[in-house]
Design a protein around this motif. Sequence first.
Motif, PDB file in Angstrom:
ATOM      1  N   VAL A  46      -3.650  12.349  -0.635  1.00 53.54           N
ATOM      2  CA  VAL A  46      -4.512  11.295  -0.076  1.00 53.54           C
ATOM      3  C   VAL A  46      -5.599  11.919   0.801  1.00 53.54           C
ATOM      4  CG1 VAL A  46      -4.576   9.192   1.346  1.00 53.54           C
ATOM      5  CG2 VAL A  46      -2.608   9.639  -0.133  1.00 53.54           C
ATOM      6  N   HIS A  47      -5.271  13.044   1.435  1.00 57.85           N
ATOM      7  CA  HIS A  47      -6.231  13.724   2.314  1.00 57.85           C
ATOM      8  C   HIS A  47      -7.000  14.837   1.602  1.00 57.85           C
ATOM      9  CE1 HIS A  47      -3.334  12.296   5.652  1.00 57.85           C
ATOM     10  NE2 HIS A  47      -4.194  11.360   5.339  1.00 57.85           N
ATOM     11  N   VAL A  88       1.257   6.115  -4.697  1.00 56.50           N
ATOM     12  CA  VAL A  88       0.035   5.431  -5.142  1.00 56.50           C
ATOM     13  C   VAL A  88      -0.324   5.998  -6.523  1.00 56.50           C
ATOM     14  CG1 VAL A  88      -2.400   4.989  -4.619  1.00 56.50           C
ATOM     15  CG2 VAL A  88      -0.735   5.150  -2.752  1.00 56.50           C
ATOM     16  N   PRO A  89      -0.379   5.109  -7.557  1.00 59.70           N
ATOM     17  CA  PRO A  89      -0.536   5.608  -8.930  1.00 59.70           C
ATOM     18  C   PRO A  89      -1.697   6.587  -9.137  1.00 59.70           C
ATOM     19  CG  PRO A  89      -0.047   3.262  -8.955  1.00 59.70           C
ATOM     20  CD  PRO A  89      -0.241   3.638  -7.518  1.00 59.70           C
ATOM     21  N   SER A  90      -2.870   6.307  -8.542  1.00 57.00           N
ATOM     22  CA  SER A  90      -4.021   7.184  -8.805  1.00 57.00           C
ATOM     23  C   SER A  90      -3.771   8.602  -8.287  1.00 57.00           C
ATOM     24  CB  SER A  90      -5.299   6.602  -8.211  1.00 57.00           C
ATOM     25  OG  SER A  90      -5.195   6.511  -6.812  1.00 57.00           O
ATOM     26  N   TYR A  91      -3.087   8.731  -7.135  1.00 58.18           N
ATOM     27  CA  TYR A  91      -2.794  10.071  -6.607  1.00 58.18           C
ATOM     28  C   TYR A  91      -1.707  10.743  -7.449  1.00 58.18           C
ATOM     29  CZ  TYR A  91      -5.717   8.692  -2.704  1.00 58.18           C
ATOM     30  OH  TYR A  91      -6.776   8.272  -1.951  1.00 58.18           O
ATOM     31  N   LEU A 146       9.944   1.840   1.407  1.00 55.52           N
ATOM     32  CA  LEU A 146       9.510   0.807   2.341  1.00 55.52           C
ATOM     33  C   LEU A 146       8.661   1.457   3.434  1.00 55.52           C
ATOM     34  CD1 LEU A 146       9.975  -2.230   2.883  1.00 55.52           C
ATOM     35  CD2 LEU A 146      11.873  -1.586   4.361  1.00 55.52           C
ATOM     36  N   GLY A 147       7.613   0.754   3.825  1.00 50.85           N
ATOM     37  CA  GLY A 147       6.760   1.270   4.897  1.00 50.85           C
ATOM     38  C   GLY A 147       5.851   2.370   4.389  1.00 50.85           C
ATOM     39  N   HIS A 149       2.536   4.003   3.675  1.00 54.28           N
ATOM     40  CA  HIS A 149       1.173   3.519   3.378  1.00 54.28           C
ATOM     41  C   HIS A 149       0.082   4.410   3.944  1.00 54.28           C
ATOM     42  CE1 HIS A 149       3.289   0.052   1.907  1.00 54.28           C
ATOM     43  NE2 HIS A 149       3.582  -0.409   3.107  1.00 54.28           N
ATOM     44  N   TYR A 153      -3.582   2.939   9.106  1.00 54.82           N
ATOM     45  CA  TYR A 153      -3.234   1.516   8.944  1.00 54.82           C
ATOM     46  C   TYR A 153      -1.731   1.294   8.810  1.00 54.82           C
ATOM     47  CZ  TYR A 153      -4.227   3.845   4.614  1.00 54.82           C
ATOM     48  OH  TYR A 153      -4.298   4.794   3.642  1.00 54.82           O
TER      49      TYR A 153
ATOM     50  N   LEU B 164      -9.161  -3.061  10.495  1.00 55.05           N
ATOM     51  CA  LEU B 164      -7.956  -2.216  10.534  1.00 55.05           C
ATOM     52  C   LEU B 164      -6.720  -3.028  10.917  1.00 55.05           C
ATOM     53  CD1 LEU B 164      -6.444   0.506  10.511  1.00 55.05           C
ATOM     54  CD2 LEU B 164      -7.288   0.911  12.832  1.00 55.05           C
ATOM     55  N   ILE B 167      -5.579  -4.981   7.891  1.00 52.58           N
ATOM     56  CA  ILE B 167      -4.876  -4.164   6.891  1.00 52.58           C
ATOM     57  C   ILE B 167      -3.460  -3.853   7.367  1.00 52.58           C
ATOM     58  CG2 ILE B 167      -4.860  -1.882   5.800  1.00 52.58           C
ATOM     59  CD1 ILE B 167      -7.939  -2.237   5.586  1.00 52.58           C
ATOM     60  N   LYS B 168      -3.309  -3.516   8.645  1.00 58.14           N
ATOM     61  CA  LYS B 168      -1.970  -3.287   9.213  1.00 58.14           C
ATOM     62  C   LYS B 168      -1.091  -4.520   9.013  1.00 58.14           C
ATOM     63  CE  LYS B 168      -3.149  -0.538  13.321  1.00 58.14           C
ATOM     64  NZ  LYS B 168      -3.067  -0.619  14.807  1.00 58.14           N
ATOM     65  N   ASP B 175       5.789  -5.699   3.466  1.00 61.72           N
ATOM     66  CA  ASP B 175       7.109  -5.043   3.612  1.00 61.72           C
ATOM     67  C   ASP B 175       8.145  -5.960   4.273  1.00 61.72           C
ATOM     68  OD1 ASP B 175       6.176  -2.727   2.470  1.00 61.72           O
ATOM     69  OD2 ASP B 175       5.754  -1.712   4.371  1.00 61.72           O
ATOM     70  N   ILE B 201      -4.669   0.193  -0.366  1.00 68.23           N
ATOM     71  CA  ILE B 201      -4.770   1.507   0.266  1.00 68.23           C
ATOM     72  C   ILE B 201      -5.803   2.380  -0.432  1.00 68.23           C
ATOM     73  CG2 ILE B 201      -3.496   3.636   0.737  1.00 68.23           C
ATOM     74  CD1 ILE B 201      -0.986   1.866   0.888  1.00 68.23           C
ATOM     75  N   GLU B 202      -5.866   2.244  -1.752  1.00 70.26           N
ATOM     76  CA  GLU B 202      -6.822   3.065  -2.501  1.00 70.26           C
ATOM     77  C   GLU B 202      -8.267   2.750  -2.101  1.00 70.26           C
ATOM     78  OE1 GLU B 202      -5.759   3.605  -6.711  1.00 70.26           O
ATOM     79  OE2 GLU B 202      -3.891   2.571  -6.260  1.00 70.26           O
TER      80      GLU B 202
END
Lengths: 305, 305
Positions: A46-47, A88-91, A146-147, A149, A153, B164, B167-168, B175, B201-202
Motif C-alpha cells: 500500500v505504501h 485489498v484485491p488490487s495490491y 477484522l479491522g 484497513h 483512517y 477522514l 472514512i474512519k 466492522d 480504501i483503494e
Amino acid sequence: MPTRPVDNNKTLYLGIDGGGSKCRARIVSADNLLLGEGISGPANPVHGFDQTVYSIKDATLKALDDANLAPERIADLVAGVGLAGVNVPSYYEQMNDWAHPFCKMFLTTDLHIACLGAHSGEDGAVIIVGTGSCGFVSVAGEQSMLGGHGFPYGDKGSGAWIGLQAIKAVLLAHDHLGPSTLLTDLVDEFYQLNGNIVSLIEWVAAKPSSIYARLAPSVFQAAEAGDPVACRIIEDGVAYIDALAKCLLDKNPPKLALIGGVAEKIRPLLSPEVQEKVVDPVAQPEFGGIYFAKNSSATWRKQLS
Amino acid sequence: MPTRPVDNNKTLYLGIDGGGSKCRARIVSADNLLLGEGISGPANPVHGFDQTVYSIKDATLKALDDANLAPERIADLVAGVGLAGVNVPSYYEQMNDWAHPFCKMFLTTDLHIACLGAHSGEDGAVIIVGTGSCGFVSVAGEQSMLGGHGFPYGDKGSGAWIGLQAIKAVLLAHDHLGPSTLLTDLVDEFYQLNGNIVSLIEWVAAKPSSIYARLAPSVFQAAEAGDPVACRIIEDGVAYIDALAKCLLDKNPPKLALIGGVAEKIRPLLSPEVQEKVVDPVAQPEFGGIYFAKNSSATWRKQLS
C-alpha cells in the motif's frame, strides 16, 4: 506467476513477514532445520511496490548469507510470503504478478501467516498490534479478518495510531486549544526540538506510518506517569482492541494471541474475559509463512500430479 | 533568489495562492487593472516541491494566456506568492531558493495573503477552512498564526479532517465496531462501491489530503439529515474552529473573515459571539498576493536606493 521445476533435494523454504516497518525472512530446509534469517525495511505494498519487493529481496539475501548459502540459491526457495495490505484485491494482484526471483511464491496476508505461526498451524485467532492493528481468526477452515484497513483512517489502537494521537495532542496543547500534557516534554526530548514544538512537523509530515509508531513508547510512558491526555489515548486504543478481540472470540477460536510491537503493553490492559483467552504465540509470523509455503506447495504438487 | 532589473513600464504584478488542492494566479498591471487569471493543481510544498513549482508556473502561464500576453512576459512579473506550509522554515527556504522564472518573487504564507485580500490590506483576522484549517491575525504590525500544522495530525475542522472522520466511521461501522451511519450509503454512492465498502480504501490509501476533503459535502449532507455520527463529526470540527476564532479575537482584530471550501457551511454553526465578528472577505487571496508583491517591492526598492 513465474514457476521453475521443484527439485526436492535442493528445495529450501522461505517465510516472509512484511509490514509497515520491517520485512523479516527465515529459511528452513525441507527437513525443517532453521538455516538463516534476515531483516530489511518496510514491505507494505500500500505504501509502495518498489520498496516492498526491494525489502523482500534484501531480507531474503540476508537470510541466505546468514545461512552461508550463495545468493543464486534464491532460485531454489519456495516462498510463503505474508504481507500487510494484500487483503485489498488490487495490491494482491500487483504483488502476485511480481516477476519474483524464487522457485515458487505463495502469497497471503501478514495476518494469515501470523495466525499460522502463533498457533503452530492450528485453529486460533490473532490480533496484530504493531505499526498497524488488525484481527484474524481461523476456525474449521473458515477464516476472517477484522479491522486493519490502514493508516490514518483505520488501524485504531496501533503504534502508529497512538503516535498520531500524541502528535495531535501536543500540537493542540501548543496552540492552547487543548489541555497541556506531559507528552509535550517527551516529544520534545524524542526529537530534540529544544522547545520548538512546531518543528516536530518536519519529522512526521508526509512520512509513512512507521514514523508515528516510534512515538508509542513515549505515550505509554506518559500514561504510566498518570498524564490524563496520554491515559485517554491509551484507554481509547485499548477499548478498540478489546472490542476487536470480543468480535474474534465470538467465532469460538480455541486461543487468541496478541503479537506486534505494542502487544505486550496492551495485553494487561484488556478486559478480564478477553485476557483469560490470551496465550503467548508459539512462533513468529515468518514460521507461519513457512507453514503456508509447505502446505501450499504440497497442495500445488497434488494438483499437478 | 534570482533578481532581474525591474522595468516600471513593463512590470506586471502576479498574485499566487497555493494550497493542498489548487493553485490560483492573478495578474494585474502597475495601475491595478486585472489582466488575467489561471488555476492549476496542488501547490503545498509539504506534499512535494516539484508539484508545487509546476502548479505555480502552470497557473501563471494560464493567467498570461488569459491576459493575451506572451509566455515570455513571465520574466516581467513581480510575484507575491502565498503558500501553505511555508510557515515551516525548511519549506520556506526550499521555496525561496527556487530558481523561479519571475522578475522578482516575494514569498509568504497562504494565510498572510488571505488576510491581506480579505481585509483590503487592513488589520483583521482570517480562518481558512478548506482542504486544511488555520487561523491568522494581523493587528498593528503584529502577526500571528494559529492551528494548521497539516494533515493528518493537525487541520482539525477542515474538509480533509471531516472526510477522514467519515472514512474512519464508515470502516468502524462496516466492522460492527462502531455505530451504523448514513455515511456508509453516501460514501458508497460517492465512490460507486456497489456495497464493497472496504474497497473505498483503494480511493484514499497513500493519497493527499485533498482526496479526503472531497467527502466533506457528504458529511454535511448526512448531518443535515440528522445522522448522529455525522452530527458528532461536524460538532467536533465546529467546536475547534470556534475555539480557534476566540483565540484570534483575543488579539482584538477589527474583523474576522472565514474563507475556504467549507467556510460557508461552518459559519452559521459558530457561537453567536464569534458570528457577530464575522464579515465577508473583500477579495480573494490572490489579490492579497498582489498587495504583498506591491508593498514588498516598494520596500525593496527603498532599501536599494
